[in-house]
Design a protein around this motif. Structure first.
Motif, PDB file in Angstrom:
ATOM      1  N   ARG A  79       0.006   4.729  -1.173  1.00 17.37           N
ATOM      2  CA  ARG A  79      -0.928   5.607  -0.468  1.00 17.37           C
ATOM      3  C   ARG A  79      -0.200   6.733   0.268  1.00 17.37           C
ATOM      4  O   ARG A  79      -0.792   7.748   0.593  1.00 17.37           O
ATOM      5  N   ALA A  80       1.080   6.510   0.498  1.00 18.73           N
ATOM      6  CA  ALA A  80       1.840   7.490   1.257  1.00 18.73           C
ATOM      7  C   ALA A  80       2.022   8.785   0.466  1.00 18.73           C
ATOM      8  O   ALA A  80       2.518   9.772   0.991  1.00 18.73           O
ATOM      9  N   LEU A  81       1.649   8.768  -0.778  1.00 20.97           N
ATOM     10  CA  LEU A  81       1.834   9.980  -1.568  1.00 20.97           C
ATOM     11  C   LEU A  81       0.697  10.969  -1.374  1.00 20.97           C
ATOM     12  O   LEU A  81       0.749  12.093  -1.861  1.00 20.97           O
ATOM     13  N   LEU A 138      -6.243   2.028   4.844  1.00 19.00           N
ATOM     14  CA  LEU A 138      -5.322   2.986   4.233  1.00 19.00           C
ATOM     15  C   LEU A 138      -3.932   2.914   4.854  1.00 19.00           C
ATOM     16  O   LEU A 138      -2.977   3.478   4.339  1.00 19.00           O
ATOM     17  N   CYS A 139      -3.845   2.266   5.993  1.00 19.32           N
ATOM     18  CA  CYS A 139      -2.608   2.337   6.776  1.00 19.32           C
ATOM     19  C   CYS A 139      -1.523   1.465   6.159  1.00 19.32           C
ATOM     20  O   CYS A 139      -1.754   0.308   5.836  1.00 19.32           O
ATOM     21  N   ILE A 140      -0.331   2.040   6.013  1.00 18.03           N
ATOM     22  CA  ILE A 140       0.789   1.267   5.464  1.00 18.03           C
ATOM     23  C   ILE A 140       1.691   0.719   6.569  1.00 18.03           C
ATOM     24  O   ILE A 140       2.686   0.065   6.294  1.00 18.03           O
ATOM     25  N   MET A 157      -8.006  10.877  -5.403  1.00 18.04           N
ATOM     26  CA  MET A 157      -7.340   9.964  -4.490  1.00 18.04           C
ATOM     27  C   MET A 157      -7.084  10.636  -3.136  1.00 18.04           C
ATOM     28  O   MET A 157      -7.051   9.995  -2.104  1.00 18.04           O
ATOM     29  N   ARG A 167       0.823  -1.211   0.000  1.00 21.39           N
ATOM     30  CA  ARG A 167       0.000   0.000   0.000  1.00 21.39           C
ATOM     31  C   ARG A 167       0.857   1.262   0.000  1.00 21.39           C
ATOM     32  O   ARG A 167       0.348   2.356   0.224  1.00 21.39           O
ATOM     33  N   ALA A 168       2.164   1.091  -0.252  1.00 20.98           N
ATOM     34  CA  ALA A 168       3.082   2.224  -0.085  1.00 20.98           C
ATOM     35  C   ALA A 168       2.636   3.430  -0.900  1.00 20.98           C
ATOM     36  O   ALA A 168       2.816   4.575  -0.475  1.00 20.98           O
ATOM     37  N   CYS A 191       0.827  11.549   9.377  1.00 25.20           N
ATOM     38  CA  CYS A 191       0.468  10.332   8.657  1.00 25.20           C
ATOM     39  C   CYS A 191       0.507  10.573   7.148  1.00 25.20           C
ATOM     40  O   CYS A 191      -0.182  11.459   6.640  1.00 25.20           O
ATOM     41  N   PRO A 192       1.294   9.797   6.435  1.00 25.99           N
ATOM     42  CA  PRO A 192       1.453  10.046   5.005  1.00 25.99           C
ATOM     43  C   PRO A 192       0.274   9.583   4.162  1.00 25.99           C
ATOM     44  O   PRO A 192       0.167   9.962   3.005  1.00 25.99           O
ATOM     45  N   THR A 193      -0.575   8.746   4.743  1.00 27.95           N
ATOM     46  CA  THR A 193      -1.600   8.135   3.901  1.00 27.95           C
ATOM     47  C   THR A 193      -2.998   8.666   4.154  1.00 27.95           C
ATOM     48  O   THR A 193      -3.906   8.365   3.386  1.00 27.95           O
ATOM     49  N   GLY A 194      -3.159   9.396   5.236  1.00 29.25           N
ATOM     50  CA  GLY A 194      -4.515   9.804   5.582  1.00 29.25           C
ATOM     51  C   GLY A 194      -5.267   8.732   6.351  1.00 29.25           C
ATOM     52  O   GLY A 194      -6.460   8.873   6.612  1.00 29.25           O
TER      53      GLY A 194
END
Ligand SMILES: Nc1nc2c(c(=O)[nH]1)N[C@H]1C(S)=C(S)[C@@H](COP(=O)(O)OP(=O)(O)OC[C@H]3O[C@@H](n4cnc5c(=O)[nH]c(N)nc54)[C@H](O)[C@@H]3O)O[C@H]1N2
Ligand SMILES: Nc1nc2c(c(=O)[nH]1)N[C@H]1C(S)=C(S)[C@@H](COP(=O)(O)OP(=O)(O)OC[C@H]3O[C@@H](n4cnc5c(=O)[nH]c(N)nc54)[C@H](O)[C@@H]3O)O[C@H]1N2
Ligand code: SF4
Ligand code: SF4
Ligand code: SF4
Ligand code: SF4
Ligand code: SF4
Ligand SMILES: [Mo]
Lengths: 319, 971, 260
Positions: free
Chosen positions: A70-72, C126-128, B1, A67-68, C106-109
């Motif tokens: 998503r970090a963007l 959503l969590c990485i 997104m 899911r990396a 948190c980078p992903t929300g």
């Protein structure tokens, strides 16, 4: 903080990679690095490989690497997200630069623009990396003005060491100038690091167990029992702290490997420049390796000497 | 997104209305003797959530850590799965799995042989058992006097002292008036059986601004939140309390009217040194106890409703002898300067000034801040009182008092203090919970005398009871014990709960006689409930010259693979508490509240997935197979073919009196007494598995003397007659034993025990140094060592619980900062702790809130390697330890060479906390591991592999989730 | 730009924890685990559950501290014995901070703070599992699930407090319902008239590490002052005076007896 191997690898190698990328790009812009295919291939590939190994290491450190991407999404608030975005963004000009250098060997404004963008991207990425740490109020050893300069300077220093070695392997005239840059960056990086150490050693701790527990009305508070008898995630992740004596030794070792030795080796390489080119090149390469090893230890210390506020709940009197 | 700013629920919808489960079943928690009501939510047949039942009288919705970990207890991988027959040596853990029929047949064979020959050869002992009404009855139907539950090593000192003094006690017998008390003194309590109500009560006490004083050498748990902590030396409470009494007497701060009305303080005590009735109450021809009536200046029977008794002054009896009111004797005894605060301070380990201040506070609250309730009531004489007057001082005490060899007297001293303050069952004081108060003592007397025991014959009564005098002891003509545990013998005459802690060593020694079968249920006797654990294990495996085990047969029922299972010859695997019927009966240890009696049941919430059977069913089945009266019909068929539920509904102890009080009578309208009701259990289930009655407002206080309440209690069958319960500041029963020891009467102690009985059977509360302190050189063993109950762990069985063992996975030895400094010991150091008996090694934790002469640890965290289906490297075995290894079950030799058990001389209560020790720093090369270590127990067949990780609960959301198997954020 | 709610949430739901009555029983700890391992953050997994180094994800933990009184020097106060310290059992879960850096880092929300009630949650899909939010939390309120690789934290029992399938009186966090010592209170701290706000006002509720500037929602009520000297509430003003010896030893008793 627990010095997780993957994170150390990441910041050390990607730092060196971004440093190298920045320098190579700038040198390319100024033509100090000519549009020679193998030079471009070697230097940019090395930079990109280092960056990529680093990024991969950091990705596999995740609980959910798949899911990396998503970090963007949270670049507007999160330095980690920004770092991810910048890292990806930087790949674009850097990749094109790599392609252009190797395949077109062109020498034009587009290449200069790509080089400039790569350098900027690299610098910004390193700043983001630094800011991830510097923005954490919970860790005073990171949350200070020195953290970002430390990241930047070590990226520059390791980048310069690598760049210098490459210039010697390729017998480039830029080597002389780069030697000076290496020496200066070594001095600069360690001066910044020394100031950093100075700062973290002397800054009084801003929280104590009394404020952490709200028991400020009491004269003294100490932990009697931790919540559970075995270590938990928090203790493993944030409870690690190296002892003072050990840290002092490691600081010396880091300085020796990361500063003194590369400095001496660089001087030696300069002196050896009159001999067969490979002797100086080997010496400079050793200097670079030593520098990177030193930075690795420095990074280890950056974690191991960082005390998270949560340790107040696990027995530390101040943080 | 981008999900930036998606902070609103509309962006991230969550299903906040998810049903907890698909089925709810009520039952009763079993993780301790508090017996809270639970509401179990099931989802797809698995346990989703256990919560406290908000309507339940005990816990009112709360649930402790243990109760909340019920899921992990139920699904424990240490559960036994099938009956086991030993095939290897005892302790090796080598068993063969057998069918139930074979198991029952084997047990029947063994037991019927005994019953035909000599029923005493069966020793039937149950531990943490909550169905003593059944097990005790079973034993007496079998015909063996050798029965007891765990009370003897637990807290019989409290029960006996209370029952002989005030006709009640703490825990299920009574509690502080949490809502009204203004001052609470708590002695030696870490957790107690009434765990949840005490915590809720303390919260009330604090919210009401009442003062809470904790008397305890250790400042954790309840003591942590006390407004004042009294960190005295262990075993000195008696002295401390009697010093408070001294102060109150000095200042004349006693409730004289209360003493005159409700206690035996005015009873005239014969003063005729040397006479056989010296120290007994003076009686008239009608055998009525006499008092002096100050109005008429005449002697009058104490039951005379017009009596205005004197509390002081010697009188002349009709026979010319002199007598004084008991009060005067009491007052004289405790006005002795030996009890002055300055005289006791050193010994007690707290400043004299603190004792004086606490006494002043007690007097202040009791007499200057009394509570008056506008609630008329009528006392036993028929006199109406317009108000209820409360002395809002309450007390509560537990094992810090009882687990000492002076615990009986210390507990009596607490009751004395309560009584002179007039704070028993008054608003703001201590309150009885029905069926208490009961007569002091309640009777019956123990069965099992010579002649009571015969082949194939039930005992004439229950094996446990309440002696009223030497004639009630279970001894032979030479005064030697008749029971295997020597309960009710001259050694420990009032051992009302038996002496489980002596069974194994007595049986091994064949003293007073050998037994054939030791049948145990729910008692981890090869580990945490044994003193001198290492030797106990040896006794279980020791053999005669002929190769036979010294204790020839051992049948054991456990639900889990405890340390003791490995030593059994026949293992009868029990169900978990969520798989069976149980009954919390007023015949046993009820769950009543001061506001009214109550009882409850457990119902099967889930079906067993293993070949296990509820022990109660097994016991009834054995009873039927053995042909025990009451369990089998004349034609050999079982009396209760429906098993335990059948028994619960239809068994009657006395006509109309059965296991459960609620919904009796054929139509279910009777309470307390009534014919069996075939729908009774369904009624309980419909009412969330409990029944409760509510006392009328005029019955709520002064129950010992409250006409309306006493009538109710008699109707309900709690007491035989509606007679007042007179509080005993002076115990005539004790004096009877003392007189016997002084050479009076037909039943006298053997010479060996004469002095002991004479000394400790003082009719007034007495303080003496705990035996281990008296017999040890204080210089050599300067420290006290005790244990505490961890609130989040239940004795040995919490350690198999995946959640609880994360909280207490090992234990430390706690020492005070002062001691640490003096000994040069630091946090995390390893030390040796030596007692006169043995030594252990453990890791140190340093603390401030600790009496400087005391060291302590959490109880029963240490485990034997291999037990409980834990990995061999689990911390419980390598970093955990038991203090038990240090405790000798016997005292050093007396003058006559005799070794008494380490118990209270009156009740036989195991004196766990008498222990004296010294400490020494361990050497680095001795390693970071606790000592002693024992060989690893092998796992029997049937215990599965334990998982490397647990994801309990994942399935519930996979089943319902609409978002990749997760509850919540819907796409 | 931050991903905290732009407007301060209308409600500020949180807990008030009473350090004066918490006896450290861990009921809240285990009941929280029990509820949540099958609830919104399911599962809260455990590693080596039956072996050495057992560990697991918990949303609430109870620490024990010893606190030394300021007037320690004055230990001989009216003869109080060894009274220099107070043992404080200290439960800790997420404080649902108003300035929750755990959310902004948190980078992903995945980490977010709800606009309507201020509850801080992790949206697990959503969590990485980068762990950064746990670094950003000074209070140690976030734990990585040892088998799931996602972040777990107190949800304030979001699946209980609004749940219409649960009787109204029980629509409270599991830890609050279960606390036998009534040391945990739940409510809206933005509403000055709520029972929790009143408690905080009355008892001097405090923030943990206020210097961090996270502005926690949860408040802690401090231990009440000890009462081990004369002149304190529920106490006496001086030692008892001896009874009047008139009438000889115990002569005072007769005067105490009333006729009835
Ligand atoms: N050092 C020290 N030792 C002590 C004490 C102390 O304070 N200090 N306290 C003493 C006191 S007061 C007590 S009461 C004892 C308690 O000690 P024990 O009576 O030994 O109690 P437990 O350890 O709880 O275990 C009893 C057994 O019951 C089993 N069991 C659990 N559930 C069930 C079930 O449903 N069915 C069946 N058949 N078995 C089950 C368990 O597996 C366990 O083996 O310890 C005593 N030992
Ligand atoms: N969570 C949990 N609850 C339990 C149990 C359990 O294992 N776990 N066990 C149950 C059982 S079987 C029992 S018997 C009860 C026991 O309940 P408690 O009586 O609360 O049990 P202990 O832990 O033995 O507590 C004894 C307390 O007395 C103190 N103490 C020791 N010596 C002295 C002394 O000489 N004077 C004074 N004043 N204090 C002293 C100790 O410091 C300790 O705090 O708890 C029951 N409840
Ligand atoms: S106090 Fe705890 S373990 Fe005991 S019955 Fe109640 S919930 Fe169960
Ligand atoms: S349940 Fe209540 S008393 Fe127990 S630890 Fe939690 S907050 Fe404290
Ligand atoms: S307590 Fe920690 S996790 Fe909770 S909101 Fe505050 S910073 Fe975030
Ligand atoms: S661990 Fe999950 S919630 Fe925490 S910062 Fe990383 S992605 Fe966000
Ligand atoms: S509010 Fe719910 S999730 Fe939070 S600590 Fe309490 S029980 Fe756990
Ligand atoms: Mo017990």
């Amino acid at each position: 903080m627990n010095p997780a191997f993957s994170v150390l690898i990441f910041t050390t190698l990607s730092g060196a990679g971004y440093g190298l990328l920045t320098l190579v790009a700038l040198l390319r812009m100024t033509d100090a690095f000519p549009a020679v295919r193998w030079l471009g291939f070697t230097s940019l590939s090395l930079a990109l490989v280092l960056i990529t190994i680093g990024l991969m290491a950091s990705t596999f450190h995740l609980g959910h690497p798949e899911r990396a991407w998503r970090a963007l999404s949270q670049w507007r608030s999160s330095w980690l997200s920004r770092e991810g975005v910048m890292a990806l963004v930087t790949y674009m000009p850097a990749g094109l630069l790599w392609l252009g250098w190797i395949f077109w060997q062109a020498d034009n404004h587009i290449m200069s623009l790509l080089a400039l963008m790569s350098a900027l991207g690299a610098i910004l990425t390193v700043i983001c990396t630094g800011m991830i740490y510097a923005s954490l109020k919970t860790i005073p050893q990171w949350h200070n003005v020195w953290t970002v300069p430390v990241y930047l300077m070590f990226a520059l220093m390791t980048g310069a060491l690598l760049c210098y070695a490459i210039s010697l392997w390729f017998g480039l005239p830029a080597a002389d100038g780069l030697a000076v840059l290496v020496l200066l960056s070594l001095l600069g990086a360690w001066a910044v690091k020394w100031s950093y150490w100075q700062a973290i050693d002397t800054t009084p701790k801003s929280s104590d167990i009394r404020s952490a527990t709200g028991l400020a009305a009491f004269a003294e508070v100490r932990l009697l029992d931790p919540p559970h008898t075995e270590e938990n995630f928090l203790m493993k992740e944030m409870g690690y702290q190296v002892g003072r004596k050990h840290a002092t030794k490691l600081r010396r070792l880091a300085l020796l490997l990361g500063g003194v030795l590369p400095f001496a080796l660089t001087l030696l390489a300069i002196a050896a420049a009159s001999g067969p080119f490979w002797i100086a090149a080997v010496i400079a390469s050793l200097a670079a390796l030593s520098g990177i090893a030193g930075v690795f230890i420095e990074r280890w210390l950056l974690f191991a000497q960082a005390q998270h506020k949560v340790t107040l709940y696990y027995g530390q009197p101040t943080a | 997104m981008s999900v930036v700013g998606r902070n609103h629920t509309k962006d991230r919808p969550i299903d906040t209305n998810q049903k907890i489960g698909d089925e709810v079943k009520y039952s009763t928690c079993y993780m301790c003797a508090c017996r809270c009501g639970i509401k179990v939510h099931l989802k797809d047949g698995a346990i989703r959530y256990i919560e406290g039942n908000p309507n339940h009288p005990i816990n009112k919705g709360v649930l402790c850590a243990k109760g909340s970990a019920g899921i992990m207890q139920h699904y424990s991988p240490a559960r036994l799965t099938k009956p086991l027959l030993r095939v290897g040596e005892r302790g090796a853990g080598e068993f063969k799995e057998i069918e139930w029929d074979e198991a029952l047949q084997t047990a029947t064979m063994w037991l019927s042989a005994i019953r035909n020959e000599d029923p005493r050869k069966l020793a039937f002992f149950t531990g943490r058992d909550q169905s003593q009404a059944l097990t005790g009855w079973w034993a007496s139907q079998f015909g063996t006097p050798n029965y007891a539950a765990h009370g003897g090593f637990c807290s019989v000192n409290m029960a006996s002292a209370g029952l002989y003094s005030i006709g009640g006690s703490f825990w299920e017998f009574g509690q502080p008036d949490w809502d009204r008390t203004k001052y609470l003194m708590m002695f030696g309590v870490a957790e107690d059986h009434d765990s949840n109500p005490i915590k809720t009560g303390l919260a009330k006490v604090k919210a009401n601004g009442a003062k809470f004083v904790s008397i305890n050498p250790i400042k954790t748990g309840y003591s942590a939140i006390a407004d004042e902590w009294v960190g005295l030396n262990p075993g000195t409470d008696g002295l401390f309390i009697l010093s408070l009494v001294y102060e109150l007497l000095r200042a004349g701060k006693v409730d004289a009217d209360y003493l005159a009305r409700y206690t035996n303080a005015p009873y005239l005590v014969i003063q005729d040194e040397g006479a056989p009735d010296h120290g007994l109450f003076a009686r008239d021809e009608a055998d009525e106890i006499l008092c002096h009536d100050r109005k008429s200046n005449q002697l009058r029977p104490c039951s005379d409703p017009e009596l205005q008794p004197s509390l002081t002054g010697a009188v002349r009896l009709p026979d010319g002898r002199s007598a004084v009111p008991a009060f005067a004797l009491m007052a004289q005894a405790y006005s002795d300067p030996g009890y002055a605060p300055d005289a006791v301070a050193d010994r007690v380990g707290i400043p004299a000034e603190q004792i004086r201040r606490l006494a002043a506070e007690l007097a202040q609250i009791a007499f200057e801040e009394e509570i008056v309730l506008d609630q008329p009531w009528t006392d036993w004489r028929g006199k109406r009182h317009e108000t209820m007057i409360g002395r809002p001082v309450s007390m509560h005490a537990m094992r810090g008092i009882s687990a000492h060899s002076n615990g009986f007297h210390t507990c009596r001293a607490i009751h004395l203090l309560q009584v002179i303050l007039g704070s028993i069952d008054c608003p703001g004081g201590f309150r009885y919970k029905p069926p208490f108060p009961r007569p002091t003592p309640p009777g019956p007397r123990p069965a099992g005398k010579l002649g009571d025991v015969a082949p194939n014959t039930p005992l004439p009564g229950p094996p446990l009871g309440f002696p009223m005098g030497p004639e009630d002891l279970l001894v032979d003509d030479d005064g030697q014990p008749l029971r295997i545990d020597k309960a009710f013998s001259w050694e420990n005459p009032l051992s009302n709960h038996g002496m489980l802690h002596m069974v194994i060593s007595n049986a091994w020694r064949g003293d007073p006689y050998p037994v054939d079968t030791l049948f145990m249920y729910m008692a981890n006797m090869a580990w945490n409930s044994a003193m001198n654990t290492a030797d106990t294990i040896k006794m279980l495996t020791d053999k005669n010259a002929d190769g036979e085990y010294k204790i020839p047969r051992l049948i054991y029922s456990d639900a889990y693979y405890s340390e003791t299972v490995a030593y059994a010859d026949l293992v009868l695997p029990d169900t978990t508490y969520l798989e069976r019927w149980d009954c919390i009966s007023v015949l046993d240890r009820p769950i009543c509240e001061p506001e009214g009696p109550a009882d409850s049941i457990r119902q099967p919430v889930v079906a067993p997935d293993r070949d296990v059977r509820p022990f109660q069913e097994v016991l009834l089945e054995l009873g039927a197979r053995l042909g025990l009266p009451g369990m089998s019909n004349d034609d050999g068929s079982p009396t209760y073919p429906g098993g335990y539920p059948d028994y619960l509904i239809n068994h009657q102890r006395k006509p109309g009196v059965g296991s459960l009080m609620g919904w009796r009578g054929e139509d279910g309208t009777a309470k307390g007494r009534g014919a069996p009701n075939p729908n009774q259990l369904q009624k309980y289930i419909d009412n969330q598995c409990f029944w409760q009655d509510h006392l009328a407002p005029d019955q709520l206080y002064f129950k010992h003397s409250n006409q309306s309440y006493l009538n109710y209690a008699a109707r309900m069958g709690f007491i035989d007659q509606a007679q007042p319960i007179v509080l005993q500041i002076y115990s005539e029963i004790m004096q009877r034993f003392r007189l016997a020891a002084e050479g009076h009467g037909p039943h006298q102690p053997p010479e060996l025990h004469r002095e002991r009985v004479k000394t400790y059977f003082d009719p007034l509360p007495l303080w003496y140094a705990p035996f281990e302190s008296a017999c040890n050189d204080e210089e050599a063993y300067p420290l006290y060592a005790v244990t505490q109950r961890p609130m989040a762990m239940y004795h040995s069985w919490g350690s198999q619980n995946a959640w609880l063992r994360q909280i207490h996975g090992s234990n430390r030895i706690y020492i005070s900062e002062g001691l640490a400094k003096a000994e040069g010991i630091k946090e995390d150091d390893w030390i040796w702790v030596y007692s006169r008996h043995s030594r252990i090694k453990a890791q140190v934790r340093v603390m401030m809130g600790l009496n400087e002469k005391t060291i302590w640890t959490w109880n029963a965290i240490g485990k034997r390697k291999g037990a409980w289906n834990l990995d061999r490297n689990a911390g419980e075995a390598s970093k955990g330890f038991l203090l038990n290894h240090l405790i000798d079950d016997l005292l050093p030799e007396q003058d006559g060479g005799y070794r008494y058990s380490c118990s209270d001389p009156v009740t036989g209560q195991a004196a766990w906390y008498d222990l004296r020790v010294r400490i020494e720093k361990a050497l680095p090369h001795e390693g970071a591991i606790t000592e002693p270590q024992f060989p690893e127990l092998q796992k029997p067949k049937g215990l599965g592999q334990t998982p490397a990780q647990l994801r309990y609960g994942a399935a519930f959301q996979e089943a319902t989730g609409d978002n990749g198997g997760k509850l919540g954020h819907k796409k | 730009m931050t991903s905290l709610p732009q407007n301060p949430p209308a409600k500020r739901l949180g807990l008030v924890i009473d350090l004066d009555t918490c006896v450290g029983c861990h009921a809240c700890v285990v009941n929280c685990k029990e509820w949540n391992t099958g609830g919104y953050p399911a599962p809260l997994s455990d590693l080596n559950p039956y072996g050495a180094a057992q560990s697991g994800a918990w949303l609430n933990r109870v620490h024990s501290f010893e606190a030394v009184y300021e007037d320690n020097a004055n230990a001989a106060r009216d003869g109080a014995s060894q009274s220099q310290s107070r043992t404080v059992h200290f439960p800790k879960s997420c404080l649902h901070c108003q300035d929750a850096a755990c959310v902004t880092v948190c980078p992903t929300g995945a980490s977010y703070k709800r606009e309507e009630d201020g509850i801080v949650l992790v949206q697990e899909d959503l969590c990485i599992g980068c762990g950064l939010c746990s670094w950003a939390c000074p209070y140690g309120a976030r734990e990585m699930d040892p088998t799931g690789g996602v972040m777990k934290k107190c949800t304030l029992c979001i699946d209980r407090i609004y749940n219409e399938e649960i009787e109204e009186a029980q629509r409270q966090p599991a830890c609050v319902n279960t606390c036998p010592a009534k040391a945990r209170h739940f409510g809206d701290l933005a509403d000055p008239d709520s029972s929790v706000s009143k408690l905080v006002a009355e008892r001097g509720g405090m923030d943990l590490m206020p210097e961090m500037g996270y502005r926690p929602t949860n408040k802690y009520l401090p231990p009440r002052p000890r009462r081990d000297s004369y002149g304190k509430q529920g106490g006496a003003n001086g030692p008892l005076e001896s009874a009047d010896p008139k009438g000889g030893f115990l002569g005072w008793v007769d005067r105490l007896l009333s006729d009835d």
